[in-house]
Design an enzyme around this catalytic site. Structure first.
Site, PDB file in Angstrom:
ATOM      1  N   ILE A  69      71.133  81.128 -50.111  1.00  0.00           N
ATOM      2  CA  ILE A  69      72.273  81.079 -49.195  1.00  0.00           C
ATOM      3  C   ILE A  69      72.079  79.879 -48.283  1.00  0.00           C
ATOM      4  O   ILE A  69      70.982  79.650 -47.762  1.00  0.00           O
ATOM      5  CB  ILE A  69      72.453  82.387 -48.401  1.00  0.00           C
ATOM      6  CG1 ILE A  69      73.743  82.344 -47.571  1.00  0.00           C
ATOM      7  CG2 ILE A  69      71.234  82.713 -47.544  1.00  0.00           C
ATOM      8  CD1 ILE A  69      74.243  83.700 -47.103  1.00  0.00           C
ATOM      9  N   MET A 106      73.137  78.207 -45.040  1.00  0.00           N
ATOM     10  CA  MET A 106      73.761  78.269 -43.711  1.00  0.00           C
ATOM     11  C   MET A 106      73.374  77.035 -42.889  1.00  0.00           C
ATOM     12  O   MET A 106      74.226  76.307 -42.406  1.00  0.00           O
ATOM     13  CB  MET A 106      73.302  79.523 -42.950  1.00  0.00           C
ATOM     14  CG  MET A 106      73.611  80.845 -43.617  1.00  0.00           C
ATOM     15  SD  MET A 106      73.163  82.220 -42.493  1.00  0.00           S
ATOM     16  CE  MET A 106      72.719  83.477 -43.667  1.00  0.00           C
ATOM     17  N   PHE A 148      66.647  73.156 -45.044  1.00  0.00           N
ATOM     18  CA  PHE A 148      65.744  74.307 -44.938  1.00  0.00           C
ATOM     19  C   PHE A 148      66.212  75.470 -45.817  1.00  0.00           C
ATOM     20  O   PHE A 148      66.110  76.635 -45.424  1.00  0.00           O
ATOM     21  CB  PHE A 148      65.610  74.802 -43.487  1.00  0.00           C
ATOM     22  CG  PHE A 148      65.270  73.737 -42.475  1.00  0.00           C
ATOM     23  CD1 PHE A 148      64.427  72.680 -42.802  1.00  0.00           C
ATOM     24  CD2 PHE A 148      65.783  73.788 -41.189  1.00  0.00           C
ATOM     25  CE1 PHE A 148      64.111  71.698 -41.869  1.00  0.00           C
ATOM     26  CE2 PHE A 148      65.480  72.820 -40.247  1.00  0.00           C
ATOM     27  CZ  PHE A 148      64.633  71.769 -40.589  1.00  0.00           C
ATOM     28  N   GLU A 167      69.008  91.247 -43.354  1.00  0.00           N
ATOM     29  CA  GLU A 167      68.169  90.049 -43.473  1.00  0.00           C
ATOM     30  C   GLU A 167      67.040  90.071 -42.453  1.00  0.00           C
ATOM     31  O   GLU A 167      65.867  89.830 -42.781  1.00  0.00           O
ATOM     32  CB  GLU A 167      69.015  88.781 -43.276  1.00  0.00           C
ATOM     33  CG  GLU A 167      68.194  87.507 -43.322  1.00  0.00           C
ATOM     34  CD  GLU A 167      69.038  86.234 -43.311  1.00  0.00           C
ATOM     35  OE1 GLU A 167      68.444  85.147 -43.233  1.00  0.00           O
ATOM     36  OE2 GLU A 167      70.279  86.329 -43.402  1.00  0.00           O
ATOM     37  N   GLN A 181      40.224  83.504 -35.016  1.00  0.00           N
ATOM     38  CA  GLN A 181      39.153  83.350 -34.026  1.00  0.00           C
ATOM     39  C   GLN A 181      37.934  84.198 -34.389  1.00  0.00           C
ATOM     40  O   GLN A 181      36.793  83.747 -34.303  1.00  0.00           O
ATOM     41  CB  GLN A 181      39.677  83.748 -32.636  1.00  0.00           C
ATOM     42  CG  GLN A 181      38.692  83.505 -31.502  1.00  0.00           C
ATOM     43  CD  GLN A 181      38.455  82.025 -31.226  1.00  0.00           C
ATOM     44  OE1 GLN A 181      39.310  81.198 -31.530  1.00  0.00           O
ATOM     45  NE2 GLN A 181      37.291  81.700 -30.677  1.00  0.00           N
ATOM     46  N   LEU A 182      38.182  85.431 -34.829  1.00  0.00           N
ATOM     47  CA  LEU A 182      37.077  86.330 -35.157  1.00  0.00           C
ATOM     48  C   LEU A 182      36.393  85.954 -36.475  1.00  0.00           C
ATOM     49  O   LEU A 182      35.272  86.386 -36.735  1.00  0.00           O
ATOM     50  CB  LEU A 182      37.565  87.780 -35.196  1.00  0.00           C
ATOM     51  CG  LEU A 182      37.928  88.367 -33.812  1.00  0.00           C
ATOM     52  CD1 LEU A 182      38.581  89.726 -33.955  1.00  0.00           C
ATOM     53  CD2 LEU A 182      36.685  88.462 -32.925  1.00  0.00           C
ATOM     54  N   GLY A 226      34.307  79.654 -37.684  1.00  0.00           N
ATOM     55  CA  GLY A 226      34.580  78.424 -38.441  1.00  0.00           C
ATOM     56  C   GLY A 226      35.140  78.695 -39.820  1.00  0.00           C
ATOM     57  O   GLY A 226      35.950  77.909 -40.335  1.00  0.00           O
ATOM     58  N   THR A 274      66.376  82.678 -34.621  1.00  0.00           N
ATOM     59  CA  THR A 274      65.156  82.542 -33.821  1.00  0.00           C
ATOM     60  C   THR A 274      64.955  83.776 -32.940  1.00  0.00           C
ATOM     61  O   THR A 274      65.895  84.530 -32.663  1.00  0.00           O
ATOM     62  CB  THR A 274      65.227  81.306 -32.905  1.00  0.00           C
ATOM     63  OG1 THR A 274      66.286  81.504 -31.954  1.00  0.00           O
ATOM     64  CG2 THR A 274      65.470  80.030 -33.699  1.00  0.00           C
ATOM     65  N   GLU A 284      64.528  83.809 -29.884  1.00  0.00           N
ATOM     66  CA  GLU A 284      65.344  83.668 -28.673  1.00  0.00           C
ATOM     67  C   GLU A 284      66.748  84.236 -28.914  1.00  0.00           C
ATOM     68  O   GLU A 284      67.327  84.910 -28.043  1.00  0.00           O
ATOM     69  CB  GLU A 284      65.433  82.189 -28.264  1.00  0.00           C
ATOM     70  CG  GLU A 284      64.125  81.608 -27.732  1.00  0.00           C
ATOM     71  CD  GLU A 284      63.079  81.363 -28.806  1.00  0.00           C
ATOM     72  OE1 GLU A 284      61.886  81.300 -28.451  1.00  0.00           O
ATOM     73  OE2 GLU A 284      63.433  81.236 -30.001  1.00  0.00           O
TER      74      GLU A 284
END
Length: 380
Positions: free
Chosen positions: A122, A124, A155, A243, A337-338, A341, A366, A368
């Protein structure tokens, strides 16, 4: 245990999981490197009844309830987030055809959507229009028995593979208010004037084909209009609830997977003579993650039940979408983080998950915008 899932759903989950263990898990890392999910996988999904099972039996589906869609989306997410395009096809794009298509359109397209012969998308978003859908610039001018389409989309999930693209366009660019001039047109692969740009390189979702689409005097048969002219915006509003629910389901599942990866790692990794899971600071962080994940699952299951019951839960879905995607981002950050590295190394799954999850807070509206919708429903 979710009330909307019954024994038949669990049997289906086991069958689908076995299918993925054979056809997806062993190849997923290669798909990420290749930057695309092979069409052969889509066809195998279709052959085994895992594409659009909710479609009516008349058109090759099983008439299955939404619970099966939940199972499919959860199990695909467990493999990896780049399989999001299959959920988009199954539960976001094809429902437009089933709901608004003519009998001729449904007979023509739905069986192939179920079999995997047709992949859908789709369109948009445009370079200058994302959340503000009413400001799209793509136009479709009717000339005889065709629409002449001009514009650009970006996108677009499944943009490379898509054989059918539902294009959101302006059939009446001078309409006031602008959203009343929007329509949905189905553009087929091979349409003169329709071209695809490059496959976009993204931070995450590497195996998901995302592309730009171009329409330069694209000649689309008038019979490919989906629903009525000028009703496109209303159709989008009707379907965005599901969606966004699909995005919430994926985010919740991703959080659960990342938590399991992290818990397993801290119980194995040693430092200062003991496993790091024995340090109270690590235990507290896992306890906090486990709490948020449990709260998310309880709320999500309730929203799914209401959605299955046909209730208008736009506000609750918006809450689920923004909160679960943000929660999953927190879990990804803590998980990395846990891992120390090693969490920054591509060979560890948490690294890929850390890259993949942020976009869930952006697409399908989004976070927001989700908060704007919630505020509106609060009467603010």
């Amino acid at each position: 245990m979710a009330m909307y899932l019954h024994e038949e759903h669990h049997i289906f989950r086991e069958a689908f999981r076995k299918f993925l263990q054979k056809e997806a898990y062993p190849f997923y890392a290669d798909w990420e490197k290749q930057g695309i999910i092979p069409r052969e996988f889509w066809r195998k999904m279709g052959e085994n009844g895992f594409l659009c099972p909710w479609v009516d039996e008349t058109y090759g589906g099983f008439g299955a309830d939404f619970g099966y869609s939940v199972v499919i989306n959860e199990e695909l997410e467990k493999v990896g987030s780049s399989l999001v395009g299959i959920g988009l096809h199954n539960d976001i794009v094809v429902p437009y055809i089933a709901s608004y298509g003519t009998e001729e359109q449904k007979k023509k397209w739905l069986p192939k959507c179920v079999s995997g012969e047709i992949v859908t998308a789709i369109a948009m978003t445009e370079p200058g229009a994302g959340s503000d859908l009413a400001s799209i610039k793509t136009t479709a001018v009717k000339q005889g028995d065709h629409y002449i389409v001009n514009g650009q989309k970006t996108f677009i999930t499944n943009g490379i593979h898509a054989d059918l693209v539902i294009v959101v366009c302006k059939t009446n660019p001078s309409a006031n208010p602008p959203h009343k001039g929007m329509s949905l047109l189905v553009v087929e692969r091979g349409t003169p004037g329709f071209t695809r740009g490059r496959k976009l390189e993204k931070v995450g979702l590497h195996a998901q084909d995302t592309a730009e689409l171009f329409f330069s005097d694209a000649k689309v048969p008038a019979e490919n209009l989906l629903g009525e002219e000028g009703k496109g915006f209303y159709y989008l509003m009707e379907k965005l609830q599901q969606e966004r629910l699909i995005v919430a389901i994926a985010a919740q599942t991703a959080a659960e997977v990342m938590f399991d990866l992290t818990k397993r790692y801290v119980k194995e990794r040693t430092a200062f003579g003991k496993t790091i899971s024995q340090f109270q600071t690590v235990q507290f962080r896992l306890a906090e993650m486990a709490t948020e994940i449990a709260l998310g699952r309880a709320f999500l299951d309730d929203v799914i039940e209401q959605h299955i019951a046909g209730k208008d839960v736009v506000a609750n879905v918006s809450m689920a979408k923004w909160w679960m995607t943000e929660m999953a981002k927190r879990v990804a950050s803590e998980g990395m983080q846990l891992h120390g590295g090693y969490g920054y190394m591509e060979e560890y799954e948490i690294a890929r998950r850390y890259r993949d999850i942020p976009v869930s807070a952006i697409y399908a509206g989004t976070n927001e915008v989700m908060k704007m919708i919630i505020a509106k429903h609060l009467g603010l």
